[in-house]
Design a protein around this motif. Sequence first.
Motif, PDB file in Angstrom:
ATOM      1  N   LEU A 146     -21.515  28.640  87.201  1.00  0.00           N
ATOM      2  CA  LEU A 146     -21.960  27.309  86.785  1.00  0.00           C
ATOM      3  C   LEU A 146     -21.634  27.035  85.325  1.00  0.00           C
ATOM      4  O   LEU A 146     -21.213  25.929  84.965  1.00  0.00           O
ATOM      5  CB  LEU A 146     -23.459  27.154  87.008  1.00  0.00           C
ATOM      6  CG  LEU A 146     -23.919  26.801  88.415  1.00  0.00           C
ATOM      7  CD1 LEU A 146     -25.434  26.656  88.436  1.00  0.00           C
ATOM      8  CD2 LEU A 146     -23.266  25.522  88.900  1.00  0.00           C
ATOM      9  N   ALA A 147     -21.834  28.029  84.475  1.00  0.00           N
ATOM     10  CA  ALA A 147     -21.495  27.845  83.056  1.00  0.00           C
ATOM     11  C   ALA A 147     -20.018  27.517  82.901  1.00  0.00           C
ATOM     12  O   ALA A 147     -19.627  26.657  82.100  1.00  0.00           O
ATOM     13  CB  ALA A 147     -21.858  29.095  82.263  1.00  0.00           C
ATOM     14  N   ASN A 148     -19.173  28.175  83.703  1.00  0.00           N
ATOM     15  CA  ASN A 148     -17.741  27.893  83.666  1.00  0.00           C
ATOM     16  C   ASN A 148     -17.419  26.539  84.289  1.00  0.00           C
ATOM     17  O   ASN A 148     -16.484  25.858  83.860  1.00  0.00           O
ATOM     18  CB  ASN A 148     -16.972  28.998  84.392  1.00  0.00           C
ATOM     19  CG  ASN A 148     -17.067  30.333  83.685  1.00  0.00           C
ATOM     20  OD1 ASN A 148     -17.305  30.386  82.480  1.00  0.00           O
ATOM     21  ND2 ASN A 148     -16.893  31.419  84.427  1.00  0.00           N
ATOM     22  N   MET A 149     -18.186  26.145  85.286  1.00  0.00           N
ATOM     23  CA  MET A 149     -17.970  24.856  85.922  1.00  0.00           C
ATOM     24  C   MET A 149     -18.086  23.725  84.907  1.00  0.00           C
ATOM     25  O   MET A 149     -17.339  22.750  84.951  1.00  0.00           O
ATOM     26  CB  MET A 149     -18.982  24.653  87.063  1.00  0.00           C
ATOM     27  CG  MET A 149     -18.773  23.369  87.844  1.00  0.00           C
ATOM     28  SD  MET A 149     -20.051  23.106  89.108  1.00  0.00           S
ATOM     29  CE  MET A 149     -19.682  24.422  90.252  1.00  0.00           C
ATOM     30  N   PHE A 150     -19.030  23.855  83.973  1.00  0.00           N
ATOM     31  CA  PHE A 150     -19.248  22.835  82.953  1.00  0.00           C
ATOM     32  C   PHE A 150     -18.621  23.204  81.613  1.00  0.00           C
ATOM     33  O   PHE A 150     -18.944  22.614  80.584  1.00  0.00           O
ATOM     34  CB  PHE A 150     -20.745  22.585  82.781  1.00  0.00           C
ATOM     35  CG  PHE A 150     -21.430  22.126  84.028  1.00  0.00           C
ATOM     36  CD1 PHE A 150     -21.117  20.901  84.595  1.00  0.00           C
ATOM     37  CD2 PHE A 150     -22.368  22.920  84.663  1.00  0.00           C
ATOM     38  CE1 PHE A 150     -21.737  20.474  85.759  1.00  0.00           C
ATOM     39  CE2 PHE A 150     -22.989  22.497  85.833  1.00  0.00           C
ATOM     40  CZ  PHE A 150     -22.666  21.268  86.380  1.00  0.00           C
ATOM     41  N   VAL A 151     -17.717  24.181  81.628  1.00  0.00           N
ATOM     42  CA  VAL A 151     -16.938  24.590  80.451  1.00  0.00           C
ATOM     43  C   VAL A 151     -17.847  24.883  79.243  1.00  0.00           C
ATOM     44  O   VAL A 151     -17.622  24.379  78.148  1.00  0.00           O
ATOM     45  CB  VAL A 151     -15.854  23.553  80.102  1.00  0.00           C
ATOM     46  CG1 VAL A 151     -14.814  24.189  79.177  1.00  0.00           C
ATOM     47  CG2 VAL A 151     -15.151  23.009  81.340  1.00  0.00           C
ATOM     48  N   GLN A 152     -18.881  25.635  79.485  1.00  0.00           N
ATOM     49  CA  GLN A 152     -19.737  26.166  78.420  1.00  0.00           C
ATOM     50  C   GLN A 152     -20.426  25.097  77.571  1.00  0.00           C
ATOM     51  O   GLN A 152     -20.795  25.355  76.414  1.00  0.00           O
ATOM     52  CB  GLN A 152     -18.918  27.077  77.476  1.00  0.00           C
ATOM     53  CG  GLN A 152     -18.056  28.101  78.179  1.00  0.00           C
ATOM     54  CD  GLN A 152     -18.827  29.016  79.113  1.00  0.00           C
ATOM     55  OE1 GLN A 152     -19.925  29.453  78.776  1.00  0.00           O
ATOM     56  NE2 GLN A 152     -18.267  29.301  80.270  1.00  0.00           N
ATOM     57  N   THR A 153     -20.627  23.908  78.113  1.00  0.00           N
ATOM     58  CA  THR A 153     -21.215  22.857  77.288  1.00  0.00           C
ATOM     59  C   THR A 153     -22.735  22.930  77.217  1.00  0.00           C
ATOM     60  O   THR A 153     -23.333  22.266  76.369  1.00  0.00           O
ATOM     61  CB  THR A 153     -20.807  21.465  77.817  1.00  0.00           C
ATOM     62  OG1 THR A 153     -21.060  21.395  79.222  1.00  0.00           O
ATOM     63  CG2 THR A 153     -19.355  21.189  77.548  1.00  0.00           C
ATOM     64  N   ASN A 154     -23.359  23.703  78.120  1.00  0.00           N
ATOM     65  CA  ASN A 154     -24.824  23.855  78.092  1.00  0.00           C
ATOM     66  C   ASN A 154     -25.540  22.510  78.057  1.00  0.00           C
ATOM     67  O   ASN A 154     -26.489  22.293  77.316  1.00  0.00           O
ATOM     68  CB  ASN A 154     -25.252  24.692  76.881  1.00  0.00           C
ATOM     69  CG  ASN A 154     -24.807  26.124  77.019  1.00  0.00           C
ATOM     70  OD1 ASN A 154     -24.812  26.676  78.105  1.00  0.00           O
ATOM     71  ND2 ASN A 154     -24.394  26.723  75.920  1.00  0.00           N
ATOM     72  N   ASN A 155     -25.037  21.588  78.878  1.00  0.00           N
ATOM     73  CA  ASN A 155     -25.613  20.254  78.896  1.00  0.00           C
ATOM     74  C   ASN A 155     -26.764  20.157  79.892  1.00  0.00           C
ATOM     75  O   ASN A 155     -27.117  21.124  80.563  1.00  0.00           O
ATOM     76  CB  ASN A 155     -24.525  19.240  79.260  1.00  0.00           C
ATOM     77  CG  ASN A 155     -23.769  19.695  80.489  1.00  0.00           C
ATOM     78  OD1 ASN A 155     -24.358  19.921  81.525  1.00  0.00           O
ATOM     79  ND2 ASN A 155     -22.466  19.858  80.362  1.00  0.00           N
TER      80      ASN A 155
END
Length: 437
Positions: free
Chosen positions: A418-427
């Motif tokens: 999941l973190a990679n799915m959102f490219v580490q944006t932590n949104n």
Amino acid sequence: MDKHYQVKATISSDCHRLPEKHKHKKERAGLLAGYWGAPNNDCDSPRRLVTHSIEYIANEWKDKIDFVVWTGDNARHDGDAYVPRTKKEIIGYNIKVSSLLKEAFRLDNNRLLPIVPCLGNNDVHPHNSLRGMKNNPQLLEFSGIWSDFIPEDQIKSFQRGGYFAIDVAPGIRVLSLNTLYFFGSNDLVNTCSDKESAGHRHVKWMRKEFKRARNDRVKVIVMGHVPPTVKTFKDSCLDDYIKLSIKFEDIIMGHMYGHSNMDHFQVLSRGAIKNSFSAEKEHTEMDITRDTGRFVSTLHDQYKQVKKVRGSEKLVVVHVAPPMLPLFYPTFRINEYDANQSSSHFGDWLQYTQWYTNLTYWNEARHPVTGKHLSPQFEIEYSTNETYGMTNLTSESWLDFAEQLASKNDKKMWKTYLANMFVQTNNDWYGQSIDPP
């Protein structure tokens, strides 16, 4: 690319207009556009980001790679009612990006590295809409813009339908699809079950090209802009796509797409096509991020179904790469394949490494003496072999990985995915989606 992008413009104006008041307050609150882009928002890419990214990738990689797969959508989205897109503007973006790529990926011997483009739904006017007509003026125009990318013997095919085939390396061929003729949001063409439709002609072309590839004993990468899913493709077009993918699975290296922005893969099945294998609601590529919790939950359910149907049905794995668009953080990936033509595994997709740049950091980075903005550097986000433990990227390996992601015993891997799915944006979307049901 968006030529209207302005540094310190308001996010709410699509980064097009400066604030009329409370400028410093809005800047502190992160409501204004950054120098290199506005990560985690709907604003498109400033020209400087597109130019720098292409030059960066080429400088680092053009002497180490065989070809470039370019999945479309070069023109900005039509989100600002005060600055509507025009045909001239859209063509201008495509000419500019094509020129940048040609200049950047020309080798020392003056040979242009093979670059494989495709039409995105925002590369046409109006967006999503492309007629299946003879001598379509938009296809004729693109055939000129991309004349250095499309083989001469494929120009007529592209002018007729917006698709073409190209040999990019010894024994490796890429089929560039025109997914707008399959796209459910393109109301100007009928479904593929209509034998007079542009989609039906496209499917016939795909079948012919797959047969030719098998006869030529080459491996094939299938690529396009809009990924084939239950909610993006017209029903009969998706069914035809899956049937062909299964029939010719022995020569297909992989299915590579863009459009949906989030980094993920989907599993397609003819038998379960109407229910558990639908991971997307009807959306635009921007809207998907506004219903991400539901999307992620349904995608997890999809992976859970793999174990149940894997032994009784043929499955197709489709890959969606995240964009250069700073909706999350800009990315590119370096794919590796078995290039030994004497090997029984020739053409196997082995791994990829995903690179990204943290624009939140680079928007603030300045030279300590001159105070000028520093150029973004890309760093490794993850690799499929080290991060996911995958020894290769064949369909069977992806199905194994889907089962692992769905397992209650490996929630840590799901969180990493999941973190990679959102490219580490932590949104916020990531935070709401971390725990699988």
